[in-house]
Design a protein around this motif. Structure first.
Motif, mmCIF file in Angstrom:
data_model
loop_
_atom_site.group_PDB
_atom_site.id
_atom_site.type_symbol
_atom_site.label_atom_id
_atom_site.label_comp_id
_atom_site.label_asym_id
_atom_site.label_seq_id
_atom_site.Cartn_x
_atom_site.Cartn_y
_atom_site.Cartn_z
ATOM 1 N N ASP A 315 0.848 -1.199 0.000
ATOM 2 C CA ASP A 315 0.000 0.000 0.000
ATOM 3 C C ASP A 315 0.883 1.248 0.000
ATOM 4 O O ASP A 315 2.066 1.197 0.335
ATOM 5 C CB ASP A 315 -0.907 -0.012 1.242
ATOM 6 N N TRP A 324 5.804 3.792 -0.917
ATOM 7 C CA TRP A 324 5.014 2.559 -0.892
ATOM 8 C C TRP A 324 5.598 1.597 0.137
ATOM 9 O O TRP A 324 6.823 1.542 0.317
ATOM 10 C CB TRP A 324 5.013 1.886 -2.273
ATOM 11 N N LEU A 347 0.901 -1.351 -10.023
ATOM 12 C CA LEU A 347 0.166 -0.415 -9.152
ATOM 13 C C LEU A 347 0.738 0.994 -9.276
ATOM 14 O O LEU A 347 -0.006 1.972 -9.397
ATOM 15 C CB LEU A 347 0.364 -0.836 -7.695
ATOM 16 N N SER A 354 -5.874 -1.577 -6.715
ATOM 17 C CA SER A 354 -5.364 -2.045 -5.422
ATOM 18 C C SER A 354 -6.358 -3.012 -4.782
ATOM 19 O O SER A 354 -7.571 -2.867 -4.918
ATOM 20 C CB SER A 354 -5.064 -0.856 -4.510
ATOM 21 N N SER A 359 -4.172 -3.816 1.887
ATOM 22 C CA SER A 359 -4.108 -2.413 2.322
ATOM 23 C C SER A 359 -3.649 -2.283 3.777
ATOM 24 O O SER A 359 -3.805 -3.209 4.580
ATOM 25 C CB SER A 359 -5.486 -1.759 2.168
#
Ligand SMILES: Cc1cc2nc3c(=O)[nH]c(=O)nc-3n(C[C@H](O)[C@H](O)[C@H](O)COP(=O)(O)OP(=O)(O)OC[C@H]3O[C@@H](n4cnc5c(N)ncnc54)[C@H](O)[C@@H]3O)c2cc1C
Length: 372
Positions: A315, A324, A347, A354, A359
Motif C-alpha cells: 500500500d 510505498w 500499481l 489495489s 491495504s
C-alpha cells in the motif's frame, strides 16, 4: 528507489526497471543476507492456500516467472521440482477448499488415500488417519541463491545497486547511511521484518517479527529416501505443531521446521542460536523412524514478519504519496516475490487496481492468523 533486496524488493526493482523507470536498489546488509527472511538455503513453492484463491494464482504466476528467470541466467537448478505433499486429516475443511481452488484455477494435483500414501512414501509413519493432496509441479526454491540472482539480473538490466541503509522518509526525501540526501519519484520500502523499525508509529504491532528455528538433519550414508525424487516438500497443518519438511537438496541435510509463531524478535540484534532441537528430534522420531538418531548438521534462526492475519501489506504510505510499503510476508511470502514485484510495478504505474486485503487499513493489531 527500492529499499530492501529480499524476495519482495529484488523482484520489485526488477519489474520497475522493466517498466521503463530508472531504478536504484539499496540494502543495508546485501541481497538475501543472513539476517533477512529471504536468507535461508531453501523455501517451499506450493500452490495450496485453501480458499485464498489470489495466493494460489500468485504462486502459479510466480512459479512461471522464477523458472523463466532461472532459465535466462542458465541456473534451472535454483527451482527443484520435488512436488509438494499435504497430508490433512480426511475431514479437514481446508483440504476440500484447496481442491476446489485447484479445480477452479487449473492446478494439477493428485488425491491419495492413506494406503496410497503409505505405499508411495514409506519413509513416513503416520499415527492417525490422513489423506494426501500432492502438487506435482510445486517444489523448492534455493532461496538465498535465487534472490542473489534476481538482484544480479536486475543490475545487468540497468538497476543501480548500493549496500547502504536508508532512513524513513522525511518530507518525501530520504537520507542514506553514506550521508546522501536522496529525492526520487517513488520510494518502495520492501524492508521485511525491519518495516516496523523504519516506521514504528505506523507499523509497530501491525507487522510483528517472530523468531523461527530451522533444523537440518544428516541422512544415513548413501540413503536417497529423503532426497528428490523420492521425498517431496511436505506440509502437515493437521498437526498442532504445524511441521513441514524439505527434502535433502545440495547435500545440506533433511530440513525440518514448525510453522507456529515463535517469540518476538529483533532482526538486527536477535540471537541466532537455535534451542529447539529436542522438539525437532522428537518429531523426527515419531514421523520418520529411519532418522530417529540422525545428527543435526546445521540450524538457522530466521524471522517471520507477521501481519494480523497473514495477508501481505502492499500500500501507499498514508502521508507521503510517493512512498510505498511492501512486506508482511508472514511465513509464506518468499515464493510470491515475482508476482508481488510485478503487481507493485503495475500499481505504481496505475495499471493495476489495489486489493483491499493488501491495504494498510486491513492490517489490525489483532492476532488472528487465517492465511497459511
Ligand atoms: C523459517 C522460515 C521459513 C519460511 N518458509 C517459507 C516457505 O517455505 N515458502 C515461502 O514462500 N515463504 C517462506 N517463508 C517466508 C519468506 O521467507 C518471507 O516472507 C520472505 O523472504 C520475505 O521477503 P522480504 O523481501 O519481504 O524480506 P527480507 O528477505 O527480510 O528482505 C528485507 C531486506 O530489507 C533490507 N532492509 C531493511 N531495512 C533497510 C533499510 N532501512 N535500508 C536498507 N535496507 C534495509 C534488509 O537488509 C533485507 O535484506 C519462510 C520464512 C522463514 C523465516
Amino acid at each position: 528507489m527500492v529499499i530492501g533486496a529480499g524476495s519482495f524488493g529484488a523482484w520489485t526493482a526488477y519489474y520497475l526497471q522493466k517498466s521503463g523507470r530508472s531504478v536504484a536498489l539499496l540494502d543495508q546488509y546485501g541481497p538475501a543476507n543472513s539476517r533477512a527472511s529471504s536468507g535461508d538455503e531453501s523455501r517451499i513453492l506450493r500452490m495450496g492456500y485453501g480458499s485464498e484463491e489470489i495466493y494460489t494464482r500468485w504462486a502459479m504466476r510466480s512459479r512461471e516467472l522464477w523458472v523463466d528467470l532461472f532459465d535466462a541466467v542458465k541456473q534451472p537448478e535454483l527451482f527443484q521440482q520435488t512436488g509438494a505433499l499435504w497430508t490433512p486429516p480426511p475431514a479437514e475443511r481446508r483440504a476440500a477448499q484447496t481442491r476446489a481452488t485447484f479445480e477452479k484455477c487449473g492446478v494439477e494435483y493428485e488425491d491419495l488415500s492413506m494406503a496410497e500414501l503409505e505405499s508411495r512414501f514409506p519413509q513416513f509413519r503416520f499415527t492417525s488417519e490422513r489423506i494426501g493432496i500432492f502438487e506435482p509441479a510445486s517444489g523448492v526454491l534455493l532461496a538465498r541463491k535465487a534472490v542473489t540472482e534476481v538482484a544480479a539480473q536486475a543490475v545487468r538490466n540497468g538497476v543501480d545497486y548500493f549496500r547502504q541503509a536508508a532512513s524513513a522518509p522525511r518530507a518525501g526525501r530520504i537520507t542514506t547511511s553514506a550521508g546522501d540526501d536522496i529525492d526520487a519519484a517513488v520510494f518502495v520500502y520492501a524492508c521485511g521484518p525491519w518495516l516496523p523499525k523504519v516506521f514504528p508509529e505506523l507499523l509497530g504491532g501491525r507487522i510483528r517479527p517472530t523468531r523461527q528455528e530451522v533444523f537440518y538433519f544428516g541422512t544415513p550414508p548413501g540413503d536417497r529416501r529423503f532426497a528428490p525424487p523420492r521425498m517431496p516438500a511436505w506440509i502437515d497443518f493437521g498437526d498442532e505443531r504445524c511441521p513441514y519438511v524439505l527434502p535433502e537438496i545440495e547435500n545440506r541435510g533433511f530440513k525440518i521446521a514448525f510453522d507456529r509463531h515463535g517469540a518476538d524478535f529483533d532482526p538486527d540484534t536477535g540471537d541466532r542460536v537455535a534451542t529447539g532441537v529436542d522438539g525437532a528430534r522428537a518429531f523426527l522420531r515419531e514421523r520418520f523412524p529411519a532418522l530417529a538418531d540422525a545428527p543435526l548438521v546445521e540450524s538457522r534462526v530466521c524471522q517471520y514478519e507477521n501481519t494480523s492475519n497473514g495477508d501481505f501489506l502492499i500500500d501507499r504510505h498514508p502521508e507521503f504519496k510517493n512512498v510505498w510499503l511492501v512486506g508482511g510476508g508472514s511465513g509464506h511470502g518468499f515464493k510470491h516475490g515475482p508476482a508481488v514485484g510485478e503487481y507493485v510495478a503495475e500499481l505504481i504505474d496505475g495499471r493495476a487496481a489495489s486489493e483491499h486485503k493488501f491495504s494498510l487499513a486491513a492490517k489490525t493489531l489483532e492476532r488472528c492468523r487465517s492465511v497459511f
